[in-house]
Each structure stands twice: as C-alpha cells, then as structure tokens.
Scaffold this motif. Structure first.
Motif, short mmCIF file in Angstrom:
data_model
loop_
_atom_site.label_atom_id
_atom_site.label_comp_id
_atom_site.label_asym_id
_atom_site.label_seq_id
_atom_site.Cartn_x
_atom_site.Cartn_y
_atom_site.Cartn_z
N ARG A 126 1.14 -13.23 0.58
CA ARG A 126 -0.12 -12.48 0.64
C ARG A 126 -0.25 -11.71 1.95
O ARG A 126 -0.69 -10.56 1.98
CB ARG A 126 -1.31 -13.43 0.47
CG ARG A 126 -1.44 -14.01 -0.92
CD ARG A 126 -2.75 -14.76 -1.10
NE ARG A 126 -2.83 -15.30 -2.47
CZ ARG A 126 -2.63 -16.57 -2.78
NH1 ARG A 126 -2.35 -17.45 -1.81
NH2 ARG A 126 -2.70 -16.98 -4.02
N THR A 127 0.14 -12.36 3.04
CA THR A 127 0.08 -11.69 4.34
C THR A 127 1.06 -10.53 4.38
O THR A 127 0.72 -9.42 4.82
CB THR A 127 0.41 -12.68 5.47
OG1 THR A 127 -0.56 -13.73 5.48
CG2 THR A 127 0.41 -11.99 6.83
N ALA A 128 2.28 -10.77 3.93
CA ALA A 128 3.31 -9.73 3.97
C ALA A 128 2.90 -8.51 3.16
O ALA A 128 3.22 -7.36 3.52
CB ALA A 128 4.63 -10.29 3.45
N ALA A 129 2.18 -8.73 2.07
CA ALA A 129 1.77 -7.61 1.21
C ALA A 129 0.82 -6.66 1.93
O ALA A 129 0.67 -5.51 1.52
CB ALA A 129 1.13 -8.15 -0.06
N GLN A 130 0.20 -7.12 3.01
CA GLN A 130 -0.72 -6.28 3.77
C GLN A 130 -0.03 -5.49 4.88
O GLN A 130 -0.65 -4.67 5.55
CB GLN A 130 -1.82 -7.14 4.40
CG GLN A 130 -2.62 -7.94 3.39
CD GLN A 130 -3.62 -8.85 4.06
OE1 GLN A 130 -4.31 -8.46 5.01
NE2 GLN A 130 -3.72 -10.09 3.60
N VAL A 131 1.26 -5.76 5.06
CA VAL A 131 1.99 -5.16 6.17
C VAL A 131 2.55 -3.79 5.80
O VAL A 131 3.08 -3.60 4.70
CB VAL A 131 3.15 -6.10 6.61
CG1 VAL A 131 4.07 -5.41 7.60
CG2 VAL A 131 2.58 -7.37 7.21
N ASP A 132 2.44 -2.86 6.73
CA ASP A 132 3.09 -1.56 6.59
C ASP A 132 4.49 -1.69 7.17
O ASP A 132 4.68 -1.60 8.38
CB ASP A 132 2.29 -0.48 7.32
CG ASP A 132 2.97 0.88 7.30
OD1 ASP A 132 3.99 1.04 6.60
OD2 ASP A 132 2.46 1.79 7.98
N ALA A 133 5.48 -1.91 6.31
CA ALA A 133 6.84 -2.16 6.79
C ALA A 133 7.45 -0.95 7.47
O ALA A 133 8.39 -1.07 8.24
CB ALA A 133 7.73 -2.60 5.62
N GLY A 134 6.92 0.22 7.20
CA GLY A 134 7.46 1.43 7.82
C GLY A 134 6.86 1.74 9.17
O GLY A 134 7.26 2.70 9.83
N LYS A 135 5.88 0.92 9.61
CA LYS A 135 5.23 1.16 10.89
C LYS A 135 6.24 0.96 12.02
O LYS A 135 6.90 -0.06 12.11
CB LYS A 135 4.06 0.21 11.09
CG LYS A 135 3.31 0.40 12.41
CD LYS A 135 2.17 -0.59 12.56
CE LYS A 135 1.02 -0.24 11.65
NZ LYS A 135 -0.17 -1.08 11.90
N LYS A 136 6.37 1.95 12.87
CA LYS A 136 7.31 1.89 13.98
C LYS A 136 6.60 1.41 15.23
O LYS A 136 5.65 2.04 15.70
CB LYS A 136 7.95 3.26 14.24
CG LYS A 136 8.71 3.82 13.03
CD LYS A 136 9.88 2.94 12.64
CE LYS A 136 10.68 3.55 11.50
NZ LYS A 136 11.78 2.68 11.05
N MET A 137 7.06 0.29 15.76
CA MET A 137 6.46 -0.22 16.98
C MET A 137 6.92 0.60 18.16
O MET A 137 8.09 0.97 18.26
CB MET A 137 6.85 -1.69 17.18
CG MET A 137 6.16 -2.37 18.35
SD MET A 137 6.53 -4.13 18.39
CE MET A 137 5.59 -4.69 16.98
#
Length: 352
Positions: A126-137
């Motif tokens: 559920r937490t992972a589904a909220q993450v923008d995996a393409g977000k560049k730190m």
C-alpha cells in the motif's frame, strides 16, 4: 485497485504471495514472473502499480532486474527474499538502486510460514503504491553550499545536537544529507531509521563510506561525540541523556511506540529533557507520523530548530507532513539543500 506483479522463481511462493495479495480488497496479483528476465518483459508490456521482487533467481536475478527496471521503466519495487536477511548489504544496495522497501522471508527461499509477515507485506505494498518511482532525488549539496531559500541558515549558540528521523526512502535520503556535511560538524548526530534487526549495521557501514563523518550503529552507554553519527539499532529504541557535560546514548528494549521500534518519538522526547544544548530536529521521507509528537515536545521544552524534507523530494511525505502540522516545523527544504542549511546553522559565520 493496486495491481501487483509477483516475481519469484518458486511457483509455490508465487502462488502464496499472490493469494495473500488477492485476499485484500484494495489490491490484486495482476501477474507473476519466474525470474528477472520474465519480469522485465511483463513490466514493459503490462500495467502494474507495484512489483514484489525476489533476489535469488536463475537467468536474471533480482538485483539485475531491479537495475534494469529503474533505468528503463521505473516502478515501485519491494524486495522479497531470504537474502534480505542473510545479505543485509545486498538489501542496502537494492535500496540505493531504487527499491522502495524490503521484506524478509521468515525461513528462507521457500517460507511456509510467510503468514507471519503477511500484514507487513500488504502494508508495504500500500505504501509503495503511493510512491512516484520516477522521482529523481537531488544530488548531495556540497558541504559549504547553503540552501537557496535560506541563504544565512539559523545561527545556533552553544553546544549542539542533531536528531534525524526517517523511514521509507530513508537510506537514500540519508546518503544525500550525510555526504554533504563537513567533517568538523560541531555536534553529534542521532538517527532513527525504521529497520528491523541486522540491517542497520550494514546501513551504518555504507553511510560511513560515503560521509566525512564517522557513522556507526549506536551502543548503550556511549559518550556521544561531535562529528559522529549514531544510528539506532534495528528493533531497539535510541534515547539520549545528559551526564554532567556529556551526552550518553541509551539503547532500549522497551515496547514499540505506535508500532515502531526504533521510534523517532522516543529519541526526540529524550532530547526534550536534555537542557544546555541547542537541538536540531530533522524529519525526512517516511510513511506515517513517527517523530511528530516527540518533535513537538522538544520544541516546547528546549531551544531548537526544526527542519522537514520538502514534499518535492520526499519519496513518501507522511512523516515530514505530520511534523510540520503537529510540531510547527518552520523550514521545509529539498533533501539536497538540508546539509548546506545545517552547516550554516551549526557553523555560524561559515559563509559570511
């Protein structure tokens, strides 16, 4: 509905994990893959929100698949493998490569007792589904660079401490922050990163390689030294008390606080009782609200500076948001700017 791709070389484990996912009303095992190569093909052609990824597989293992996924078609990935316990260093590497989180199989590659971590698994999905995996730190800021929107920092007088709280996305955020701090930082740094036992030592070792500060897993009864970073051991709380002019670390086996052990609330609350110091509280990316209550206590009791990571760079904005709302944290900064702001605040006159 959260669509999950389940990747494992064991047909039994694929079915078991899929069954647990399908028991939840808000998620479905929308596909399975038997190795990394198979997973890549399905990720590129399918529509998935989260990937659970085994590490040890034939043809292409999980680490190789993770690299390819994050380079070509970023998705939120949770590493699920026995190696996440036996090879904690591999877990830290996976988090560096972009995995959102990890789950250890309780008893090896074929875990008949996976039900023990079922609830943990579905919550992490559920937490992972909220993450923008393409977000560049953002890359780490040079140690002497000051945050653009806070050019002068905040001058803190006297003796100082820094306390940092983080969870999901934390290992990567800590790399950025700590690698930007100068070796002559005039304060000890205390960190709570939500992790189970066995993993925080590997995290400390990795951060020690990347930072000019000395990074170690905290031990009970240590005298805290300026320029040293103390990470709460996985599964145990970290607190700080004053003894004369020294600060002493306390590693505690007391019950979890709001489901967390270590808990940032325990660390921040302990610093609320330490007078004669200027305290800096920092809350980075993470799910939930751990640290917000303790931070509010610290602000009420002591002279302190509160910083949260911005929503723009947080992998999960839950913990920073709660800290801003409950504790009134004044400064919200991108992760790449926090080191420079801290340097200016702890080393007055640095850029004057």
């Amino acid at each position: 509905m959260i669509r999950v791709l389940v990747v494992d070389d064991s047909a039994f484990m694929r079915k078991l994990i899929s069954d647990y996912i399908n028991e939840e009303t808000d998620m479905t095992a929308a596909g399975t893959a038997r190795n990394g190569k198979d997973a890549l093909e399905k990720v590129r052609t399918g529509n998935f929100d989260v990937i659970t990824l085994d590490v040890e597989m034939p043809e292409m293992n999980g680490m190789e698949a993770l690299r390819s996924i994050m380079e070509t078609c970023p998705h939120p990935v949770i590493m699920v493998s026995s190696l996440t316990t036996q090879g904690a260093e591999q877990t830290i590497t996976a988090l560096e490569l972009g995995a959102v989180d990890f789950l250890a199989k309780p008893s090896g590659s074929i875990s008949l007792d996976l039900h023990h971590v079922k609830e943990e698994m579905v919550e992490k999905i559920r937490t992972a589904a909220q993450v923008d995996a393409g977000k560049k730190m953002a890359p780490s800021a040079p140690a002497m660079q000051i945050a653009k929107d806070e050019p002068d920092g905040i001058s803190l007088d006297g003796r100082k401490t820094v306390a940092i709280a983080t969870s999901t996305g934390g290992p990567k955020a800590l790399q950025v922050l700590l690698s930007g701090l100068p070796e002559d930082l005039p304060a000890p740094v205390f960190i709570v990163q939500h992790m189970p036992p066995a993993f925080t030592q590997s995290l400390a070792n990795r951060l020690d390689q990347l930072s000019r500060l000395h990074v170690k897993e905290a031990q009970d009864g240590e005298v805290a030294k300026a320029g040293t970073v103390y990470i709460a051991p996985g599964g145990r709380h970290l607190a700080v008390r004053r003894m004369g002019r020294s600060l002493i670390t306390e590693v505690l086996d007391t019950p979890p606080v709001n489901g967390h052990r270590p808990s940032a609330d325990v660390l921040f609350s302990s610093l609320a009782g330490v007078d004669g110091f200027s305290h800096v509280g920092v809350v980075l990316t993470g799910m939930g609200a751990d640290g917000a209550t303790g931070l509010a206590e610290m602000k009420k009791a002591q002279d302190c500076l509160l910083i949260t990571e911005s929503q723009r760079t947080s992998i999960v904005y839950g913990m920073p948001k709660a800290a801003r709302q409950r504790a009134g944290a004044e400064h919200s900064l991108d992760i790449g700017d926090i080191a420079g702001f801290l340097s200016a605040s702890l080393l007055p006159g640095l850029n004057k």
